[in-house]
Design a protein around this motif. Structure first.
Motif, mmCIF file in Angstrom:
data_model
loop_
_atom_site.group_PDB
_atom_site.id
_atom_site.type_symbol
_atom_site.label_atom_id
_atom_site.label_comp_id
_atom_site.label_asym_id
_atom_site.label_seq_id
_atom_site.Cartn_x
_atom_site.Cartn_y
_atom_site.Cartn_z
ATOM 1 N N ILE A 175 0.923 -1.141 -0.054
ATOM 2 C CA ILE A 175 0.061 -0.036 -0.074
ATOM 3 C C ILE A 175 0.812 1.232 -0.236
ATOM 4 N N GLN A 176 0.339 2.281 -0.242
ATOM 5 C CA GLN A 176 1.071 3.579 -0.292
ATOM 6 C C GLN A 176 0.037 4.719 0.798
ATOM 7 N N THR A 177 1.020 5.006 1.583
ATOM 8 C CA THR A 177 0.487 6.220 2.604
ATOM 9 C C THR A 177 1.432 7.379 2.393
ATOM 10 N N THR A 178 0.529 8.504 2.884
ATOM 11 C CA THR A 178 1.109 9.957 2.902
ATOM 12 C C THR A 178 1.734 10.144 4.236
ATOM 13 N N HIS A 179 3.067 10.263 4.407
ATOM 14 C CA HIS A 179 3.803 10.423 5.690
ATOM 15 C C HIS A 179 3.480 12.063 6.183
ATOM 16 N N ILE A 180 3.012 12.372 7.350
ATOM 17 C CA ILE A 180 3.080 13.537 8.125
ATOM 18 C C ILE A 180 3.589 13.515 9.388
ATOM 19 N N PRO A 181 4.720 14.200 9.233
ATOM 20 C CA PRO A 181 5.554 14.349 10.607
ATOM 21 C C PRO A 181 5.231 15.257 11.538
ATOM 22 N N TYR A 182 5.365 14.786 12.976
ATOM 23 C CA TYR A 182 4.957 15.840 13.930
ATOM 24 C C TYR A 182 6.044 15.702 15.108
ATOM 25 N N THR A 183 6.181 16.653 15.847
ATOM 26 C CA THR A 183 7.562 16.833 16.716
ATOM 27 C C THR A 183 7.121 16.017 18.284
ATOM 28 N N GLY A 184 5.998 15.177 18.006
ATOM 29 C CA GLY A 184 6.002 14.475 19.462
ATOM 30 C C GLY A 184 4.526 13.915 19.456
ATOM 31 N N ASP A 185 4.535 12.760 20.311
ATOM 32 C CA ASP A 185 3.222 11.886 20.490
ATOM 33 C C ASP A 185 1.944 13.002 20.502
ATOM 34 N N PRO A 186 1.829 13.796 21.499
ATOM 35 C CA PRO A 186 0.595 14.709 22.061
ATOM 36 C C PRO A 186 -0.122 15.466 20.728
ATOM 37 N N LEU A 187 0.920 15.942 19.522
ATOM 38 C CA LEU A 187 0.629 16.631 18.491
ATOM 39 C C LEU A 187 -0.044 15.566 17.488
ATOM 40 N N ALA A 188 0.680 14.390 17.389
ATOM 41 C CA ALA A 188 0.213 13.552 16.390
ATOM 42 C C ALA A 188 -1.064 12.843 16.786
ATOM 43 N N ILE A 189 -1.304 12.748 18.037
ATOM 44 C CA ILE A 189 -2.766 12.169 18.431
ATOM 45 C C ILE A 189 -3.956 13.010 18.306
ATOM 46 N N GLN A 190 -3.208 14.508 18.651
ATOM 47 C CA GLN A 190 -4.377 15.616 18.487
ATOM 48 C C GLN A 190 -4.776 15.697 17.207
ATOM 49 N N ALA A 191 -3.504 15.420 16.308
ATOM 50 C CA ALA A 191 -4.220 15.508 14.826
ATOM 51 C C ALA A 191 -5.026 14.278 14.451
ATOM 52 N N LEU A 192 -4.888 13.135 15.144
ATOM 53 C CA LEU A 192 -5.896 11.991 14.832
ATOM 54 C C LEU A 192 -7.282 12.086 15.376
ATOM 55 N N LEU A 193 -7.153 12.892 16.428
ATOM 56 C CA LEU A 193 -8.552 13.060 17.336
ATOM 57 C C LEU A 193 -9.187 14.253 16.462
ATOM 58 N N GLY A 194 -8.634 15.002 15.786
ATOM 59 C CA GLY A 194 -9.033 16.055 14.892
ATOM 60 C C GLY A 194 -9.223 15.895 13.596
ATOM 61 N N ASP A 195 -9.251 14.567 13.040
ATOM 62 C CA ASP A 195 -9.577 14.064 11.625
ATOM 63 C C ASP A 195 -8.433 14.582 10.817
ATOM 64 N N GLN A 196 -7.332 14.926 11.267
ATOM 65 C CA GLN A 196 -6.343 15.603 10.447
ATOM 66 C C GLN A 196 -5.564 14.719 9.711
ATOM 67 N N VAL A 197 -5.384 13.484 10.343
ATOM 68 C CA VAL A 197 -4.821 12.344 9.973
ATOM 69 C C VAL A 197 -5.415 11.124 10.291
ATOM 70 N N ASP A 198 -5.140 9.999 9.333
ATOM 71 C CA ASP A 198 -5.921 8.804 9.484
ATOM 72 C C ASP A 198 -5.375 7.711 10.597
ATOM 73 N N VAL A 199 -4.013 7.222 10.409
ATOM 74 C CA VAL A 199 -3.280 6.366 11.151
ATOM 75 C C VAL A 199 -2.110 7.156 11.851
ATOM 76 N N TYR A 200 -1.706 6.451 12.904
ATOM 77 C CA TYR A 200 -0.382 6.790 13.723
ATOM 78 C C TYR A 200 0.088 5.546 14.208
ATOM 79 N N VAL A 201 1.370 5.173 13.997
ATOM 80 C CA VAL A 201 2.191 4.062 14.898
ATOM 81 C C VAL A 201 2.735 4.735 16.342
ATOM 82 N N GLY A 202 2.031 4.218 17.426
ATOM 83 C CA GLY A 202 2.614 4.779 18.505
ATOM 84 C C GLY A 202 2.697 3.723 19.844
ATOM 85 N N SER A 203 2.570 4.176 20.755
ATOM 86 C CA SER A 203 2.522 3.148 22.000
ATOM 87 C C SER A 203 1.115 3.502 22.687
#
Length: 321
Positions: A175-203
């Motif tokens: 598959i092919q996804t579009t990578h969107i980098p953030y500077t930390g877990d909280p920002l990436a998770i907020q992006a998920l919660l805000g429907d700005q990104v679709d998936v995230y690999v975290g803990s």
């Protein structure tokens, strides 16, 4: 104690410690430089260690220096005086993966640091926003295949396991996804919660409250075993993709730090890791404690480089940044 209450306690204690630094102006204060934003599970874990170090007579605070796949923080420590008062929270990306990914680094992980202690690791998981048009790993792969490039995948840096695990899954699943980098877990998770990104690999720990509230979904686990907290979520191997990935953390001092100083720090950290109360709090953060000698850590870092270097090269990512 809930994760939220634990994090409030840790952050409050750290704030008080930083506020009190002026009172210790003439004393030796140790700082641990963390390459992520404050508020994530990793940052919280290191703050617990700093708190326990302070209790044991090594007055310690945490300084966050996110950015550049952790190299800003790494460079700051590598250039610091080798007196044991500045430590670096090293990880997969900063000490192993970045060497392969980047054409040039501001420091040499093998020459510019003295290993202190391996402090822990966390299994990686694939997390999706609740409103995503897929609810299982199988559905995710099918959707991504039908919509190449339309799935936005967050990470906390190109060289971080949060990106590499996602790239590995892309390649394995075709598959092919579009990578969107953030500077930390909280920002990436907020992006998920805000429907700005679709998936995230975290803990797990930092997202568990949102998962329980139905705001996020865990699609799969990058480990050999299912997570105790989410027994119904399959491993990637069960889903037909035998991929393992986890984030590990350690403490490093600048090269040239006296061996006696390194030994003292190592002994203190190992005592903390073996403390029963600390173990309980670490478990709440979803971190598996490690420990061992500086020599053990040096061998581990080399083994991780040997493991991931060919993977990164095979993915076509070597020296592309």
């Amino acid at each position: 104690m809930s994760f939220t209450r634990l994090m409030r306690r840790v952050l409050c204690g750290s704030a008080l410690l930083v506020t009190g630094i002026g009172a210790f102006a003439q004393a030796n204060i140790t700082r641990i430089v963390v390459p992520f934003n404050a508020g994530g599970a990793t940052d919280g874990y290191v703050r617990l260690i700093a708190e326990e170090m302070t209790k044991r007579g090594i007055h310690t605070f945490v300084e966050n220096k996110p950015g550049a796949s952790g190299m800003i923080a790494g460079d700051a420590v590598a250039r610091s005086k080798p007196d044991g008062l500045t430590l670096f929270m090293g990880s997969n990306s900063t000490l192993a993966n970045n060497v392969v990914l980047f054409q040039k680094m501001p420091y040499d992980p093998a020459k510019d640091f003295a290993p202190v202690s391996h402090i822990g690791y966390q299994p990686s998981i694939l997390i999706a926003r609740a409103s995503a048009p897929f609810s299982t790993l199988k559905d995710y792969v099918a959707y991504a295949k039908a919509n190449p490039g339309k799935v936005n995948r967050a990470s906390v840096g190109a060289g971080n396991i949060t990106n590499l695990a996602g790239v590995m899954l892309d390649k394995a699943a075709g598959i092919q996804t579009t990578h969107i980098p953030y500077t930390g877990d909280p920002l990436a998770i907020q992006a998920l919660l805000g429907d700005q990104v679709d998936v995230y690999v975290g803990s797990l720990t930092i997202v568990l409250p949102h998962v329980k509230a139905g705001k996020l979904r865990v699609l799969g686990v990058f480990d050999d075993q299912r997570l105790e907290q989410l027994p119904d979520v399959p491993t990637l191997q069960e889903a037909g993709h035998p991929l393992n990935a986890y984030a590990w953390y350690c403490l490093m001092a600048p090269a040239g730090t006296p061996p006696a100083t390194v030994e003292k720090l190592n002994k203190t950290v190992n005592e903390i890791l073996q403390d029963k109360d600390f173990a309980a709090r670490a478990s709440q953060l979803g971190v598996v404690r490690r420990g061992g000698t500086p020599q053990d850590l040096a061998k581990f870092i080399q083994s991780e480089y040997d493991k991931w270097a060919p993977v990164i090269t095979g993915l076509g990512l070597a020296k592309t940044m």
